[in-house]
Design a protein around this motif. Sequence first.
Motif, PDB file in Angstrom:
ATOM      1  N   HIS A   7      12.190   8.572   5.486  1.00  0.00           N
ATOM      2  CA  HIS A   7      13.108   8.891   6.573  1.00  0.00           C
ATOM      3  C   HIS A   7      13.611  10.325   6.393  1.00  0.00           C
ATOM      4  O   HIS A   7      13.984  10.727   5.285  1.00  0.00           O
ATOM      5  CB  HIS A   7      14.314   7.955   6.550  1.00  0.00           C
ATOM      6  N   ALA A   8      13.649  11.065   7.483  1.00  0.00           N
ATOM      7  CA  ALA A   8      14.190  12.424   7.442  1.00  0.00           C
ATOM      8  C   ALA A   8      14.422  12.901   8.868  1.00  0.00           C
ATOM      9  O   ALA A   8      13.649  12.560   9.774  1.00  0.00           O
ATOM     10  CB  ALA A   8      13.248  13.381   6.712  1.00  0.00           C
ATOM     11  N   GLY A   9      15.477  13.691   9.048  1.00  0.00           N
ATOM     12  CA  GLY A   9      15.716  14.283  10.353  1.00  0.00           C
ATOM     13  C   GLY A   9      16.181  13.304  11.404  1.00  0.00           C
ATOM     14  O   GLY A   9      15.894  13.470  12.595  1.00  0.00           O
ATOM     15  N   GLU A  10      16.927  12.274  10.987  1.00  0.00           N
ATOM     16  CA  GLU A  10      17.599  11.380  11.942  1.00  0.00           C
ATOM     17  C   GLU A  10      19.047  11.868  12.023  1.00  0.00           C
ATOM     18  O   GLU A  10      19.438  12.515  12.984  1.00  0.00           O
ATOM     19  CB  GLU A  10      17.538   9.929  11.471  1.00  0.00           C
ATOM     20  N   GLU A  11      19.851  11.566  11.019  1.00  0.00           N
ATOM     21  CA  GLU A  11      21.172  12.169  10.905  1.00  0.00           C
ATOM     22  C   GLU A  11      21.106  13.438  10.051  1.00  0.00           C
ATOM     23  O   GLU A  11      21.896  14.363  10.236  1.00  0.00           O
ATOM     24  CB  GLU A  11      22.160  11.181  10.271  1.00  0.00           C
ATOM     25  N   LEU A  64       8.401  15.830  -1.577  1.00  0.00           N
ATOM     26  CA  LEU A  64       7.926  14.460  -1.767  1.00  0.00           C
ATOM     27  C   LEU A  64       6.454  14.292  -1.425  1.00  0.00           C
ATOM     28  O   LEU A  64       5.831  13.311  -1.828  1.00  0.00           O
ATOM     29  CB  LEU A  64       8.754  13.482  -0.930  1.00  0.00           C
ATOM     30  N   GLY A  65       5.895  15.203  -0.662  1.00  0.00           N
ATOM     31  CA  GLY A  65       4.482  15.116  -0.312  1.00  0.00           C
ATOM     32  C   GLY A  65       4.139  13.986   0.635  1.00  0.00           C
ATOM     33  O   GLY A  65       3.039  13.419   0.559  1.00  0.00           O
ATOM     34  N   VAL A  66       5.050  13.658   1.558  1.00  0.00           N
ATOM     35  CA  VAL A  66       4.817  12.512   2.440  1.00  0.00           C
ATOM     36  C   VAL A  66       3.739  12.826   3.470  1.00  0.00           C
ATOM     37  O   VAL A  66       3.490  13.981   3.827  1.00  0.00           O
ATOM     38  CB  VAL A  66       6.110  12.070   3.157  1.00  0.00           C
ATOM     39  N   GLU A  67       3.122  11.746   3.970  1.00  0.00           N
ATOM     40  CA  GLU A  67       2.096  11.853   5.010  1.00  0.00           C
ATOM     41  C   GLU A  67       2.677  11.624   6.398  1.00  0.00           C
ATOM     42  O   GLU A  67       2.054  12.000   7.400  1.00  0.00           O
ATOM     43  CB  GLU A  67       1.009  10.813   4.760  1.00  0.00           C
ATOM     44  N   ARG A  68       3.833  10.959   6.460  1.00  0.00           N
ATOM     45  CA  ARG A  68       4.491  10.662   7.731  1.00  0.00           C
ATOM     46  C   ARG A  68       5.978  10.923   7.577  1.00  0.00           C
ATOM     47  O   ARG A  68       6.527  10.779   6.481  1.00  0.00           O
ATOM     48  CB  ARG A  68       4.331   9.181   8.112  1.00  0.00           C
ATOM     49  N   ILE A  69       6.627  11.237   8.687  1.00  0.00           N
ATOM     50  CA  ILE A  69       8.079  11.383   8.723  1.00  0.00           C
ATOM     51  C   ILE A  69       8.647  10.267   9.588  1.00  0.00           C
ATOM     52  O   ILE A  69       8.259  10.106  10.753  1.00  0.00           O
ATOM     53  CB  ILE A  69       8.496  12.745   9.307  1.00  0.00           C
ATOM     54  N   ASP A  70       9.540   9.479   9.019  1.00  0.00           N
ATOM     55  CA  ASP A  70      10.215   8.434   9.782  1.00  0.00           C
ATOM     56  C   ASP A  70      11.418   9.039  10.495  1.00  0.00           C
ATOM     57  O   ASP A  70      12.305   9.613   9.857  1.00  0.00           O
ATOM     58  CB  ASP A  70      10.624   7.293   8.852  1.00  0.00           C
ATOM     59  N   HIS A  71      11.432   8.914  11.792  1.00  0.00           N
ATOM     60  CA  HIS A  71      12.367   9.555  12.722  1.00  0.00           C
ATOM     61  C   HIS A  71      11.907  10.989  12.978  1.00  0.00           C
ATOM     62  O   HIS A  71      11.044  11.211  13.801  1.00  0.00           O
ATOM     63  CB  HIS A  71      13.817   9.515  12.226  1.00  0.00           C
ATOM     64  N   GLY A  72      12.510  11.967  12.315  1.00  0.00           N
ATOM     65  CA  GLY A  72      12.096  13.358  12.504  1.00  0.00           C
ATOM     66  C   GLY A  72      12.534  13.984  13.800  1.00  0.00           C
ATOM     67  O   GLY A  72      12.049  15.059  14.173  1.00  0.00           O
ATOM     68  N   VAL A  73      13.477  13.364  14.521  1.00  0.00           N
ATOM     69  CA  VAL A  73      13.825  13.843  15.860  1.00  0.00           C
ATOM     70  C   VAL A  73      14.577  15.170  15.851  1.00  0.00           C
ATOM     71  O   VAL A  73      14.647  15.846  16.876  1.00  0.00           O
ATOM     72  CB  VAL A  73      14.635  12.779  16.633  1.00  0.00           C
ATOM     73  N   ARG A  74      15.115  15.565  14.686  1.00  0.00           N
ATOM     74  CA  ARG A  74      15.805  16.849  14.631  1.00  0.00           C
ATOM     75  C   ARG A  74      14.878  18.002  14.241  1.00  0.00           C
ATOM     76  O   ARG A  74      15.317  19.135  14.080  1.00  0.00           O
ATOM     77  CB  ARG A  74      16.992  16.765  13.660  1.00  0.00           C
ATOM     78  N   SER A  75      13.593  17.705  14.135  1.00  0.00           N
ATOM     79  CA  SER A  75      12.630  18.728  13.718  1.00  0.00           C
ATOM     80  C   SER A  75      12.568  19.898  14.689  1.00  0.00           C
ATOM     81  O   SER A  75      12.284  21.037  14.291  1.00  0.00           O
ATOM     82  CB  SER A  75      11.232  18.115  13.576  1.00  0.00           C
ATOM     83  N   ASP A  76      12.823  19.637  15.980  1.00  0.00           N
ATOM     84  CA  ASP A  76      12.702  20.730  16.949  1.00  0.00           C
ATOM     85  C   ASP A  76      13.854  21.719  16.875  1.00  0.00           C
ATOM     86  O   ASP A  76      13.853  22.738  17.585  1.00  0.00           O
ATOM     87  CB  ASP A  76      12.536  20.187  18.369  1.00  0.00           C
ATOM     88  N   THR A 113       0.797  -1.223   0.000  1.00  0.00           N
ATOM     89  CA  THR A 113       0.000   0.000   0.000  1.00  0.00           C
ATOM     90  C   THR A 113       0.832   1.276   0.000  1.00  0.00           C
ATOM     91  O   THR A 113       0.268   2.351  -0.220  1.00  0.00           O
ATOM     92  CB  THR A 113      -0.928   0.045   1.226  1.00  0.00           C
ATOM     93  N   GLY A 114       2.135   1.166   0.277  1.00  0.00           N
ATOM     94  CA  GLY A 114       2.896   2.397   0.447  1.00  0.00           C
ATOM     95  C   GLY A 114       4.329   2.318  -0.008  1.00  0.00           C
ATOM     96  O   GLY A 114       4.842   1.267  -0.398  1.00  0.00           O
ATOM     97  N   ILE A 115       4.969   3.492   0.057  1.00  0.00           N
ATOM     98  CA  ILE A 115       6.328   3.700  -0.404  1.00  0.00           C
ATOM     99  C   ILE A 115       7.120   4.388   0.704  1.00  0.00           C
ATOM    100  O   ILE A 115       6.594   5.257   1.411  1.00  0.00           O
ATOM    101  CB  ILE A 115       6.341   4.598  -1.669  1.00  0.00           C
ATOM    102  N   GLY A 116       8.394   4.014   0.834  1.00  0.00           N
ATOM    103  CA  GLY A 116       9.267   4.662   1.799  1.00  0.00           C
ATOM    104  C   GLY A 116      10.612   4.995   1.188  1.00  0.00           C
ATOM    105  O   GLY A 116      10.908   4.644   0.042  1.00  0.00           O
ATOM    106  N   LEU A 117      11.438   5.675   1.975  1.00  0.00           N
ATOM    107  CA  LEU A 117      12.779   6.076   1.556  1.00  0.00           C
ATOM    108  C   LEU A 117      13.689   5.921   2.756  1.00  0.00           C
ATOM    109  O   LEU A 117      13.462   6.540   3.805  1.00  0.00           O
ATOM    110  CB  LEU A 117      12.771   7.537   1.079  1.00  0.00           C
ATOM    111  N   ASP A 118      14.730   5.079   2.617  1.00  0.00           N
ATOM    112  CA  ASP A 118      15.611   4.831   3.760  1.00  0.00           C
ATOM    113  C   ASP A 118      17.067   4.779   3.324  1.00  0.00           C
ATOM    114  O   ASP A 118      17.408   5.219   2.237  1.00  0.00           O
ATOM    115  CB  ASP A 118      15.184   3.567   4.510  1.00  0.00           C
ATOM    116  N   SER A 119      17.939   4.268   4.173  1.00  0.00           N
ATOM    117  CA  SER A 119      19.386   4.220   3.996  1.00  0.00           C
ATOM    118  C   SER A 119      20.007   5.562   4.410  1.00  0.00           C
ATOM    119  O   SER A 119      19.344   6.389   5.044  1.00  0.00           O
ATOM    120  CB  SER A 119      19.764   3.834   2.561  1.00  0.00           C
ATOM    121  N   GLY A 120      21.272   5.774   4.081  1.00  0.00           N
ATOM    122  CA  GLY A 120      22.016   6.910   4.603  1.00  0.00           C
ATOM    123  C   GLY A 120      21.465   8.258   4.172  1.00  0.00           C
ATOM    124  O   GLY A 120      21.320   8.532   2.984  1.00  0.00           O
ATOM    125  N   GLU A 121      21.193   9.121   5.147  1.00  0.00           N
ATOM    126  CA  GLU A 121      20.663  10.454   4.848  1.00  0.00           C
ATOM    127  C   GLU A 121      21.729  11.413   4.322  1.00  0.00           C
ATOM    128  O   GLU A 121      21.460  12.243   3.462  1.00  0.00           O
ATOM    129  CB  GLU A 121      20.062  11.076   6.116  1.00  0.00           C
TER     130      GLU A 121
END
Length: 349
Positions: free
Chosen positions: A209-213, A226-238, A176-184
């Motif tokens: 994936h975004a905002g991990e490293e 990319l128009g994503v609905e979710r951010i995987d990780h995202g911990v650097r957003s703050d 049902t979906g698409i993702g993007l991973d590996s080294g940022e």
Amino acid sequence: MPTDPTEDQAALRGWLRALPKAELHLHIEGTLEPEMMFELAARNGVRLPYADVRAVREAYQFTDLQSFLDLYYAGAGVLCTQQDFHDLAAAYLTRAHADGVVHAEIMFDPQTHTARGIPIQTVFAGLASALREARDTLGLTSVLLLSFLRHLSEEDALRTLEQALPLRETYADLWTGIGLDSGERGNPPEKFTRVYARCAQLGFRLTAHAGEEGPPEYVRGALDALGVERIDHGVRSDEDPALLAELIRRRIPLTVCPLSNLKLRVVDDLSRHNLARLLRAGAMVTLNSDDPAYFGGYILDNYMASATALDLDRDELATLAGNSLQASFLPLADKARLLDRLAQAVTQP
């Protein structure tokens, strides 16, 4: 009489296990436990650069994301047959079910396997058979998120998509979906605008994936380019107050993986992780295990470790479980049913 901390922890673990929850950030290749790695290596005649299971575990001392990925891709080399992929997914789903997971959205990296000459049909068929089996026998629903490797080219991602599309009808109940991973690092989201536009046109759900490293700008790029609905990780957003405010306003889910962040040194101490601050600020935080075989903890371990290190109370833990259900790609009726179950479970001692 003072309360026994061990009993308190056991009671909390039991309560957390009973909460229905979704796992939204899980790489199936990252559930390959060393014991299974050696079993599959023997089955397929693959030579491993480790003497035994202990030697593999000793190699799990990562300095950053890339040091993990080097081992991760080497381990994936034992996955060769449809049965291998079935066994891998079945083992994860059994464990997730025991942790109280009622729905899993499973990322897989076909490029890791097709580059070794494994047909993409083999990957799909093995994973799908395990997911359907778990649905029928455990009542655990799941879907597949085909994830592109961002250190490779967008042309490679587009070729992978075209290879997979003839299988879409066969696996319409799962893929049902698409993702993007590996080294940022050095691989911004904008690198993949064409393939994401194509996937959006095809009706796939989108995450990345975004905002991990990578910096908070990568989170912005994932949303805008990319128009994503979710951010995987995202911990650097703050690090970007305006970005964080937008994430909160738009209710963009963050699939946070605390033990992964600790193991990969995104944080040096779990007590200093920002997930509690993000949650209390109103961000839609969810807890997940990422690559649990490598990072030392499945989803219940992540809940327990976060509760202890960050002094999360039961209301906050229930909110995290509820966020996971709401942030899933399940139909609204299924979400409502599971949220009702959660509301009942929360009241149990």
